[in-house]
Design an enzyme around this catalytic site. Structure first.
Site, PDB file in Angstrom:
ATOM      1  N   SER A 174     -10.515  -0.375   3.684  1.00  0.00           N
ATOM      2  CA  SER A 174      -9.678  -0.527   4.877  1.00  0.00           C
ATOM      3  C   SER A 174      -9.206   0.842   5.342  1.00  0.00           C
ATOM      4  O   SER A 174      -8.594   1.569   4.575  1.00  0.00           O
ATOM      5  CB  SER A 174      -8.435  -1.358   4.574  1.00  0.00           C
ATOM      6  OG  SER A 174      -8.777  -2.629   4.117  1.00  0.00           O
ATOM      7  N   ARG A 193       0.833  -1.211   0.000  1.00  0.00           N
ATOM      8  CA  ARG A 193       0.000   0.000   0.000  1.00  0.00           C
ATOM      9  C   ARG A 193       0.871   1.266   0.000  1.00  0.00           C
ATOM     10  O   ARG A 193       0.593   2.225   0.723  1.00  0.00           O
ATOM     11  CB  ARG A 193      -0.928   0.041   1.214  1.00  0.00           C
ATOM     12  CG  ARG A 193      -1.984  -1.010   1.235  1.00  0.00           C
ATOM     13  CD  ARG A 193      -2.986  -0.847   0.094  1.00  0.00           C
ATOM     14  NE  ARG A 193      -4.158  -1.663   0.339  1.00  0.00           N
ATOM     15  CZ  ARG A 193      -4.222  -2.971   0.096  1.00  0.00           C
ATOM     16  NH1 ARG A 193      -3.201  -3.595  -0.436  1.00  0.00           N
ATOM     17  NH2 ARG A 193      -5.327  -3.633   0.357  1.00  0.00           N
ATOM     18  N   GLU A 215      -4.486   3.859   6.355  1.00  0.00           N
ATOM     19  CA  GLU A 215      -4.358   3.685   4.907  1.00  0.00           C
ATOM     20  C   GLU A 215      -5.036   4.867   4.196  1.00  0.00           C
ATOM     21  O   GLU A 215      -4.622   5.304   3.137  1.00  0.00           O
ATOM     22  CB  GLU A 215      -5.022   2.364   4.488  1.00  0.00           C
ATOM     23  CG  GLU A 215      -4.793   2.048   3.031  1.00  0.00           C
ATOM     24  CD  GLU A 215      -5.574   0.837   2.531  1.00  0.00           C
ATOM     25  OE1 GLU A 215      -5.404  -0.254   3.095  1.00  0.00           O
ATOM     26  OE2 GLU A 215      -6.329   0.996   1.575  1.00  0.00           O
TER      27      GLU A 215
HETATM   28  N1  EPU Z   1     -10.462 -10.636  10.646  1.00  0.00           N
HETATM   29  C1  EPU Z   1     -10.941 -10.450  11.928  1.00  0.00           C
HETATM   30  N2  EPU Z   1     -11.982  -9.577  12.129  1.00  0.00           N
HETATM   31  C2  EPU Z   1     -12.578  -8.915  11.100  1.00  0.00           C
HETATM   32  C3  EPU Z   1     -12.096  -9.125   9.795  1.00  0.00           C
HETATM   33  C4  EPU Z   1     -11.022  -9.982   9.586  1.00  0.00           C
HETATM   34  O1  EPU Z   1     -10.431 -11.026  12.880  1.00  0.00           O
HETATM   35  O2  EPU Z   1     -13.487  -8.129  11.361  1.00  0.00           O
HETATM   36  C5  EPU Z   1      -9.333 -11.533  10.426  1.00  0.00           C
HETATM   37  C6  EPU Z   1      -9.772 -12.711   9.575  1.00  0.00           C
HETATM   38  O3  EPU Z   1     -10.082 -13.775  10.377  1.00  0.00           O
HETATM   39  C7  EPU Z   1      -8.572 -12.994   8.719  1.00  0.00           C
HETATM   40  C8  EPU Z   1      -7.763 -11.748   8.722  1.00  0.00           C
HETATM   41  O4  EPU Z   1      -8.344 -10.863   9.673  1.00  0.00           O
HETATM   42  O5  EPU Z   1      -7.773 -13.978   9.339  1.00  0.00           O
HETATM   43  C9  EPU Z   1      -7.655 -11.127   7.352  1.00  0.00           C
HETATM   44  O6  EPU Z   1      -8.917 -10.658   6.918  1.00  0.00           O
HETATM   45  P1  EPU Z   1      -9.241 -10.399   5.367  1.00  0.00           P
HETATM   46  O7  EPU Z   1      -8.868 -11.596   4.565  1.00  0.00           O
HETATM   47  O8  EPU Z   1     -10.616  -9.878   5.279  1.00  0.00           O
HETATM   48  O9  EPU Z   1      -8.206  -9.309   4.923  1.00  0.00           O
HETATM   49  P2  EPU Z   1      -7.704  -7.982   5.628  1.00  0.00           P
HETATM   50  O10 EPU Z   1      -6.297  -8.183   6.040  1.00  0.00           O
HETATM   51  O11 EPU Z   1      -8.655  -7.553   6.655  1.00  0.00           O
HETATM   52  C10 EPU Z   1      -6.748  -7.015   3.372  1.00  0.00           C
HETATM   53  C11 EPU Z   1      -6.781  -5.700   2.661  1.00  0.00           C
HETATM   54  C12 EPU Z   1      -8.099  -5.505   1.912  1.00  0.00           C
HETATM   55  C13 EPU Z   1      -8.236  -6.647   0.931  1.00  0.00           C
HETATM   56  C14 EPU Z   1      -8.185  -7.990   1.689  1.00  0.00           C
HETATM   57  C15 EPU Z   1      -8.212  -9.154   0.762  1.00  0.00           C
HETATM   58  C16 EPU Z   1      -5.342  -4.186   3.860  1.00  0.00           C
HETATM   59  C17 EPU Z   1      -5.273  -3.010   4.787  1.00  0.00           C
HETATM   60  N3  EPU Z   1      -6.565  -4.606   3.573  1.00  0.00           N
HETATM   61  O12 EPU Z   1      -7.752  -6.949   4.383  1.00  0.00           O
HETATM   62  O13 EPU Z   1      -8.026  -4.299   1.196  1.00  0.00           O
HETATM   63  O14 EPU Z   1      -9.447  -6.551   0.208  1.00  0.00           O
HETATM   64  O15 EPU Z   1      -6.960  -8.055   2.451  1.00  0.00           O
HETATM   65  O16 EPU Z   1      -6.975  -9.288   0.117  1.00  0.00           O
HETATM   66  O17 EPU Z   1      -4.310  -4.666   3.419  1.00  0.00           O
HETATM   67  C18 EPU Z   1      -8.539  -1.980   1.185  1.00  0.00           C
HETATM   68  O18 EPU Z   1      -7.330  -1.790   1.103  1.00  0.00           O
HETATM   69  O19 EPU Z   1      -9.371  -1.028   1.200  1.00  0.00           O
HETATM   70  C19 EPU Z   1      -9.021  -3.339   1.306  1.00  0.00           C
HETATM   71  C20 EPU Z   1     -10.300  -3.626   1.501  1.00  0.00           C
END
Ligand code: EPU
Length: 336
Positions: A236, A164, A332
Protein backbone atom coordinates in the site's frame (compact mmCIF):
# COMPACT_ATOMS: atom_id res chain seq x y z
CA UNK A 1 35.87 -6.71 14.07
CA UNK A 2 36.02 -6.11 10.33
CA UNK A 3 33.43 -3.74 8.99
CA UNK A 4 33.00 -3.77 5.26
CA UNK A 5 32.25 -0.16 4.33
CA UNK A 6 31.64 0.03 0.57
CA UNK A 7 31.48 3.04 -1.73
CA UNK A 8 28.97 3.95 -4.46
CA UNK A 9 26.82 0.89 -4.01
CA UNK A 10 23.69 0.38 -6.11
CA UNK A 11 20.64 -0.02 -3.86
CA UNK A 12 18.75 -1.95 -6.55
CA UNK A 13 18.95 -5.32 -4.73
CA UNK A 14 17.88 -3.72 -1.45
CA UNK A 15 14.52 -2.10 -2.26
CA UNK A 16 11.37 -3.91 -3.37
CA UNK A 17 10.37 -1.06 -5.70
CA UNK A 18 13.38 -2.06 -7.78
CA UNK A 19 14.79 1.47 -8.05
CA UNK A 20 18.38 1.76 -9.18
CA UNK A 21 20.05 4.56 -7.23
CA UNK A 22 23.45 4.63 -5.57
CA UNK A 23 24.41 5.16 -1.96
CA UNK A 24 27.65 7.05 -1.34
CA UNK A 25 28.54 4.55 1.41
CA UNK A 26 27.06 1.20 2.36
CA UNK A 27 27.56 -1.28 5.17
CA UNK A 28 25.76 -4.41 6.42
CA UNK A 29 25.70 -5.33 10.09
CA UNK A 30 25.14 -8.81 11.52
CA UNK A 31 25.11 -8.10 15.26
CA UNK A 32 24.43 -5.33 17.75
CA UNK A 33 28.19 -5.08 18.37
CA UNK A 34 28.77 -4.44 14.67
CA UNK A 35 25.95 -1.91 14.66
CA UNK A 36 27.49 -0.08 17.60
CA UNK A 37 30.90 -0.06 15.91
CA UNK A 38 29.41 1.31 12.68
CA UNK A 39 27.60 4.10 14.52
CA UNK A 40 30.85 4.88 16.33
CA UNK A 41 32.93 5.10 13.17
CA UNK A 42 30.39 6.74 10.92
CA UNK A 43 31.28 10.23 9.71
CA UNK A 44 28.28 10.72 7.45
CA UNK A 45 25.55 13.05 8.65
CA UNK A 46 22.90 11.28 6.61
CA UNK A 47 21.95 7.75 7.55
CA UNK A 48 19.51 5.43 5.78
CA UNK A 49 18.62 2.33 7.77
CA UNK A 50 17.36 -0.55 5.65
CA UNK A 51 15.60 -3.73 6.69
CA UNK A 52 13.83 -5.49 3.86
CA UNK A 53 13.61 -2.24 1.88
CA UNK A 54 9.91 -2.87 1.34
CA UNK A 55 8.48 0.41 2.53
CA UNK A 56 10.51 3.05 0.80
CA UNK A 57 10.71 4.87 -2.50
CA UNK A 58 14.19 6.03 -3.45
CA UNK A 59 14.04 9.08 -5.68
CA UNK A 60 17.71 9.97 -6.08
CA UNK A 61 21.23 8.90 -5.18
CA UNK A 62 21.72 8.84 -1.43
CA UNK A 63 24.55 11.10 -0.23
CA UNK A 64 25.22 9.34 3.04
CA UNK A 65 25.62 5.95 4.69
CA UNK A 66 23.12 3.17 4.03
CA UNK A 67 23.11 0.68 6.85
CA UNK A 68 21.51 -2.70 6.23
CA UNK A 69 20.41 -4.69 9.28
CA UNK A 70 21.23 -8.37 8.77
CA UNK A 71 21.32 -9.91 12.25
CA UNK A 72 19.55 -13.27 12.56
CA UNK A 73 18.05 -15.50 15.22
CA UNK A 74 14.68 -16.70 16.50
CA UNK A 75 14.47 -17.94 20.06
CA UNK A 76 11.74 -18.96 22.49
CA UNK A 77 12.76 -17.09 25.64
CA UNK A 78 9.89 -17.93 27.96
CA UNK A 79 7.11 -20.50 27.93
CA UNK A 80 3.89 -20.91 29.83
CA UNK A 81 1.11 -23.41 29.43
CA UNK A 82 -0.84 -21.34 26.92
CA UNK A 83 1.72 -18.89 25.59
CA UNK A 84 5.31 -18.38 24.55
CA UNK A 85 7.52 -15.33 24.28
CA UNK A 86 9.71 -15.35 21.21
CA UNK A 87 12.67 -13.04 20.61
CA UNK A 88 13.51 -12.37 16.96
CA UNK A 89 16.49 -10.53 15.51
CA UNK A 90 15.52 -7.42 13.53
CA UNK A 91 17.19 -8.70 10.35
CA UNK A 92 14.99 -11.79 10.05
CA UNK A 93 12.54 -11.77 7.16
CA UNK A 94 8.98 -11.22 8.39
CA UNK A 95 7.30 -13.93 6.31
CA UNK A 96 10.01 -16.43 7.24
CA UNK A 97 9.19 -15.73 10.90
CA UNK A 98 5.47 -16.27 10.24
CA UNK A 99 6.33 -19.66 8.68
CA UNK A 100 8.53 -20.47 11.68
CA UNK A 101 5.56 -19.80 13.98
CA UNK A 102 3.34 -22.12 11.94
CA UNK A 103 5.99 -24.87 12.11
CA UNK A 104 6.17 -24.42 15.88
CA UNK A 105 2.38 -24.17 16.18
CA UNK A 106 2.53 -20.69 17.72
CA UNK A 107 -0.42 -18.46 16.95
CA UNK A 108 -0.97 -14.72 16.63
CA UNK A 109 0.62 -13.60 13.37
CA UNK A 110 -0.87 -16.04 10.86
CA UNK A 111 -3.06 -13.22 9.43
CA UNK A 112 0.14 -11.29 8.70
CA UNK A 113 1.56 -13.90 6.30
CA UNK A 114 3.33 -12.71 3.15
CA UNK A 115 3.87 -9.13 4.31
CA UNK A 116 7.21 -8.13 2.79
CA UNK A 117 9.97 -6.68 4.94
CA UNK A 118 11.99 -7.47 8.03
CA UNK A 119 10.98 -8.15 11.63
CA UNK A 120 12.77 -5.01 12.83
CA UNK A 121 10.75 -2.79 10.52
CA UNK A 122 7.42 -4.29 11.60
CA UNK A 123 6.91 -2.24 14.80
CA UNK A 124 7.90 1.04 13.13
CA UNK A 125 4.72 1.15 11.11
CA UNK A 126 2.77 -1.36 13.24
CA UNK A 127 2.14 -3.64 10.26
CA UNK A 128 -1.37 -4.96 9.95
CA UNK A 129 -3.61 -6.96 7.65
CA UNK A 130 -6.77 -9.08 7.68
CA UNK A 131 -7.97 -7.98 11.09
CA UNK A 132 -4.68 -8.27 13.00
CA UNK A 133 -2.06 -5.67 13.89
CA UNK A 134 1.44 -6.27 15.16
CA UNK A 135 0.67 -4.34 18.38
CA UNK A 136 -1.72 -7.17 19.45
CA UNK A 137 1.14 -9.70 19.75
CA UNK A 138 3.96 -7.31 20.55
CA UNK A 139 5.73 -7.69 23.89
CA UNK A 140 8.71 -5.35 23.53
CA UNK A 141 11.55 -4.37 21.26
CA UNK A 142 15.20 -3.58 21.80
CA UNK A 143 16.58 -0.57 19.98
CA UNK A 144 19.94 1.18 19.77
CA UNK A 145 20.25 4.91 20.14
CA UNK A 146 21.92 6.32 17.02
CA UNK A 147 23.42 9.10 19.09
CA UNK A 148 24.88 7.12 22.01
CA UNK A 149 24.90 3.46 20.87
CA UNK A 150 23.02 2.48 24.01
CA UNK A 151 20.37 -0.22 23.92
CA UNK A 152 16.92 0.45 25.31
CA UNK A 153 13.85 -1.79 25.69
CA UNK A 154 10.50 -0.35 24.63
CA UNK A 155 7.28 -1.99 25.84
CA UNK A 156 3.96 -1.79 23.99
CA UNK A 157 2.82 1.37 25.74
CA UNK A 158 6.10 3.14 25.09
CA UNK A 159 5.84 2.37 21.37
CA UNK A 160 2.64 4.45 21.11
CA UNK A 161 1.21 2.24 18.37
CA UNK A 162 -1.52 3.55 16.09
CA UNK A 163 -2.81 2.68 12.63
CA UNK A 164 0.42 2.14 10.63
CA UNK A 165 2.12 4.30 13.21
CA UNK A 166 4.41 4.27 16.25
CA UNK A 167 6.72 6.51 18.25
CA UNK A 168 9.52 5.50 15.84
CA UNK A 169 7.76 7.45 13.06
CA UNK A 170 7.10 10.43 15.31
CA UNK A 171 9.02 11.82 18.29
CA UNK A 172 11.78 9.18 18.06
CA UNK A 173 12.09 9.30 14.27
CA UNK A 174 15.71 8.73 13.16
CA UNK A 175 16.83 8.33 16.75
CA UNK A 176 16.73 4.56 17.28
CA UNK A 177 17.48 1.43 15.29
CA UNK A 178 15.44 -1.61 16.29
CA UNK A 179 17.71 -4.59 16.90
CA UNK A 180 15.22 -7.27 18.04
CA UNK A 181 11.53 -7.74 18.75
CA UNK A 182 9.81 -9.93 21.35
CA UNK A 183 6.39 -11.38 20.63
CA UNK A 184 3.79 -12.88 22.90
CA UNK A 185 2.31 -15.80 20.97
CA UNK A 186 -0.32 -18.41 21.81
CA UNK A 187 -0.02 -22.16 22.02
CA UNK A 188 -2.73 -24.53 20.76
CA UNK A 189 -5.70 -24.57 21.00
CA UNK A 190 -5.60 -21.22 19.19
CA UNK A 191 -8.14 -18.46 19.11
CA UNK A 192 -8.05 -17.31 15.53
CA UNK A 193 -9.27 -14.07 13.98
CA UNK A 194 -11.51 -14.44 10.94
CA UNK A 195 -13.28 -11.10 11.37
CA UNK A 196 -12.03 -9.67 8.07
CA UNK A 197 -14.68 -10.02 5.36
CA UNK A 198 -12.69 -12.19 2.98
CA UNK A 199 -11.73 -14.59 5.79
CA UNK A 200 -15.17 -14.80 7.40
CA UNK A 201 -16.66 -15.59 3.99
CA UNK A 202 -14.12 -18.31 3.39
CA UNK A 203 -14.33 -19.99 6.79
CA UNK A 204 -18.03 -19.31 7.36
CA UNK A 205 -18.30 -19.74 11.14
CA UNK A 206 -15.78 -22.61 11.35
CA UNK A 207 -12.63 -22.21 13.42
CA UNK A 208 -9.72 -22.91 11.11
CA UNK A 209 -6.17 -23.81 12.14
CA UNK A 210 -3.53 -21.08 12.11
CA UNK A 211 -1.98 -22.88 9.15
CA UNK A 212 -5.22 -22.65 7.13
CA UNK A 213 -5.59 -18.97 7.95
CA UNK A 214 -2.05 -18.24 6.80
CA UNK A 215 -2.70 -20.18 3.59
CA UNK A 216 -5.93 -18.26 2.97
CA UNK A 217 -4.13 -14.95 3.52
CA UNK A 218 -1.35 -15.99 1.17
CA UNK A 219 -3.97 -16.88 -1.47
CA UNK A 220 -5.88 -13.60 -1.07
CA UNK A 221 -2.72 -11.49 -1.14
CA UNK A 222 -1.25 -13.35 -4.10
CA UNK A 223 -4.48 -12.85 -6.05
CA UNK A 224 -4.50 -9.08 -5.76
CA UNK A 225 -1.14 -7.79 -4.63
CA UNK A 226 1.80 -7.83 -7.03
CA UNK A 227 4.78 -10.01 -6.08
CA UNK A 228 7.72 -7.62 -5.59
CA UNK A 229 9.97 -10.31 -7.09
CA UNK A 230 8.13 -9.81 -10.38
CA UNK A 231 6.75 -6.27 -10.35
CA UNK A 232 8.48 -3.68 -8.15
CA UNK A 233 6.23 -2.25 -5.43
CA UNK A 234 6.03 -1.35 -1.75
CA UNK A 235 2.57 -2.64 -0.87
CA UNK A 236 0.00 0.00 0.00
CA UNK A 237 1.48 3.31 -1.03
CA UNK A 238 -1.15 5.36 0.81
CA UNK A 239 -2.73 5.04 4.22
CA UNK A 240 -6.48 4.65 4.46
CA UNK A 241 -7.76 8.09 5.50
CA UNK A 242 -9.70 8.54 8.73
CA UNK A 243 -12.20 11.40 8.57
CA UNK A 244 -14.68 13.04 10.95
CA UNK A 245 -18.17 11.51 10.82
CA UNK A 246 -19.75 14.80 9.67
CA UNK A 247 -17.50 14.91 6.65
CA UNK A 248 -18.28 11.27 5.98
CA UNK A 249 -22.06 11.83 6.09
CA UNK A 250 -21.75 14.47 3.37
CA UNK A 251 -19.55 12.21 1.26
CA UNK A 252 -21.98 9.33 1.64
CA UNK A 253 -24.83 11.48 0.32
CA UNK A 254 -22.82 11.95 -2.84
CA UNK A 255 -21.49 8.38 -2.99
CA UNK A 256 -24.00 6.08 -1.23
CA UNK A 257 -21.95 2.96 -2.03
CA UNK A 258 -18.71 4.19 -0.41
CA UNK A 259 -17.17 1.45 1.80
CA UNK A 260 -16.35 2.58 5.34
CA UNK A 261 -15.39 1.26 8.76
CA UNK A 262 -15.84 2.85 12.17
CA UNK A 263 -12.49 3.94 13.63
CA UNK A 264 -11.42 5.43 16.95
CA UNK A 265 -13.39 8.26 18.59
CA UNK A 266 -16.36 8.20 16.27
CA UNK A 267 -14.24 8.76 13.18
CA UNK A 268 -14.64 6.84 9.94
CA UNK A 269 -11.96 5.02 7.96
CA UNK A 270 -12.35 4.92 4.20
CA UNK A 271 -10.38 2.67 1.84
CA UNK A 272 -8.03 4.91 -0.12
CA UNK A 273 -8.16 2.24 -2.84
CA UNK A 274 -11.84 2.95 -3.35
CA UNK A 275 -11.28 6.71 -3.72
CA UNK A 276 -8.40 6.18 -6.16
CA UNK A 277 -10.40 3.62 -8.09
CA UNK A 278 -13.34 6.02 -8.25
CA UNK A 279 -11.15 8.51 -10.13
CA UNK A 280 -10.24 5.83 -12.64
CA UNK A 281 -6.61 5.43 -11.65
CA UNK A 282 -6.54 1.64 -11.38
CA UNK A 283 -4.20 0.38 -14.08
CA UNK A 284 -3.00 3.94 -14.86
CA UNK A 285 0.49 3.93 -16.34
CA UNK A 286 3.10 6.47 -17.40
CA UNK A 287 6.14 4.79 -18.96
CA UNK A 288 7.11 2.08 -16.44
CA UNK A 289 5.45 3.70 -13.42
CA UNK A 290 1.86 2.94 -12.61
CA UNK A 291 -1.04 1.97 -10.38
CA UNK A 292 -1.53 -1.77 -9.98
CA UNK A 293 -4.34 -3.24 -12.08
CA UNK A 294 -5.90 -5.21 -9.23
CA UNK A 295 -5.35 -2.93 -6.21
CA UNK A 296 -5.50 0.83 -6.61
CA UNK A 297 -3.56 1.40 -3.39
CA UNK A 298 -0.38 -0.10 -4.79
CA UNK A 299 2.00 1.81 -7.05
CA UNK A 300 4.22 -0.31 -9.25
CA UNK A 301 7.44 -0.25 -11.22
CA UNK A 302 7.01 -2.32 -14.40
CA UNK A 303 10.75 -2.35 -14.98
CA UNK A 304 12.72 0.78 -15.45
CA UNK A 305 10.69 3.47 -13.70
CA UNK A 306 12.66 6.01 -11.73
CA UNK A 307 11.67 6.84 -8.18
CA UNK A 308 10.82 10.34 -9.36
CA UNK A 309 8.33 8.98 -11.92
CA UNK A 310 6.57 6.93 -9.26
CA UNK A 311 6.62 9.89 -6.90
CA UNK A 312 5.00 12.03 -9.58
CA UNK A 313 2.05 9.63 -9.83
CA UNK A 314 1.77 9.56 -6.03
CA UNK A 315 1.57 13.37 -5.89
CA UNK A 316 -0.88 13.49 -8.77
CA UNK A 317 -3.20 11.01 -7.03
CA UNK A 318 -2.91 12.86 -3.73
CA UNK A 319 -3.80 16.17 -5.40
CA UNK A 320 -6.75 14.71 -7.29
CA UNK A 321 -8.16 13.06 -4.14
CA UNK A 322 -7.91 16.37 -2.30
CA UNK A 323 -9.59 18.20 -5.17
CA UNK A 324 -12.43 15.69 -5.58
CA UNK A 325 -13.12 14.46 -2.04
CA UNK A 326 -11.47 17.13 0.17
CA UNK A 327 -9.49 14.28 1.77
CA UNK A 328 -5.79 14.49 2.43
CA UNK A 329 -4.11 11.17 1.60
CA UNK A 330 -1.01 10.35 3.59
CA UNK A 331 1.80 8.23 2.19
CA UNK A 332 2.44 4.95 3.95
CA UNK A 333 5.72 4.54 2.09
CA UNK A 334 8.74 6.66 3.07
CA UNK A 335 9.97 8.81 0.21
CA UNK A 336 13.75 9.25 0.36
N1 EPU B 1 -11.15 -1.40 -3.15
C1 EPU B 1 -11.44 -0.69 -4.29
N2 EPU B 1 -10.53 -0.68 -5.32
C2 EPU B 1 -9.37 -1.39 -5.27
C3 EPU B 1 -9.09 -2.13 -4.10
C4 EPU B 1 -9.98 -2.11 -3.04
O1 EPU B 1 -12.48 -0.04 -4.38
O2 EPU B 1 -8.60 -1.32 -6.22
C5 EPU B 1 -12.08 -1.38 -2.03
C6 EPU B 1 -12.63 -2.77 -1.79
O3 EPU B 1 -13.84 -2.91 -2.42
C7 EPU B 1 -12.78 -2.85 -0.30
C8 EPU B 1 -11.88 -1.80 0.25
O4 EPU B 1 -11.39 -1.03 -0.85
O5 EPU B 1 -14.08 -2.47 0.07
C9 EPU B 1 -10.76 -2.38 1.08
O6 EPU B 1 -9.87 -3.13 0.27
P1 EPU B 1 -8.89 -4.24 0.88
O7 EPU B 1 -9.67 -5.18 1.75
O8 EPU B 1 -8.09 -4.79 -0.22
O9 EPU B 1 -7.99 -3.46 1.89
P2 EPU B 1 -7.26 -2.06 1.78
O10 EPU B 1 -7.93 -1.11 2.70
O11 EPU B 1 -7.12 -1.65 0.38
C10 EPU B 1 -5.64 -2.61 3.78
C11 EPU B 1 -4.18 -2.48 4.06
C12 EPU B 1 -3.38 -3.61 3.41
C13 EPU B 1 -3.91 -4.91 3.96
C14 EPU B 1 -5.42 -5.02 3.67
C15 EPU B 1 -6.02 -6.24 4.28
C16 EPU B 1 -3.71 -0.14 4.41
C17 EPU B 1 -3.11 1.11 3.83
N3 EPU B 1 -3.68 -1.20 3.62
O12 EPU B 1 -5.80 -2.43 2.38
O13 EPU B 1 -2.03 -3.47 3.78
O14 EPU B 1 -3.23 -6.02 3.39
O15 EPU B 1 -6.09 -3.87 4.23
O16 EPU B 1 -6.13 -6.08 5.67
O17 EPU B 1 -4.17 -0.12 5.54
C18 EPU B 1 0.10 -2.63 3.18
O18 EPU B 1 0.03 -1.94 4.19
O19 EPU B 1 1.11 -2.60 2.42
C19 EPU B 1 -1.02 -3.47 2.83
C20 EPU B 1 -1.07 -4.16 1.71
Amino acid sequence: MVLNFQKDVSLLPYNTFGIDVKSKKFVSVRSTDELKAVLNQNQEKRLLVLGGGSNLLLTKDFEGLTLRIENRGIQIVHEEQRSAKVKVAAGENWHYFVMWCLDNDLGGIENLALIPGSVGAAPIQNIGAYGVELSQVFESCEAMSIETGELKIFNTEECEFGYRNSIFKNSLKKQYIITSVQFNLSKAPHQTNTSYKELSEKFDGKSPSIQSIAQAVVDIRSAKLPDPGQIGNSGSFFKNPVIPSRQFTKLQQQYPEIPHYPDQEGKIKIPAAWLIDCLGYKGYRVNDAGVHQKQALVLVNYGNASGAEIQKIAYEIRDKILENFAINLEFEVNII
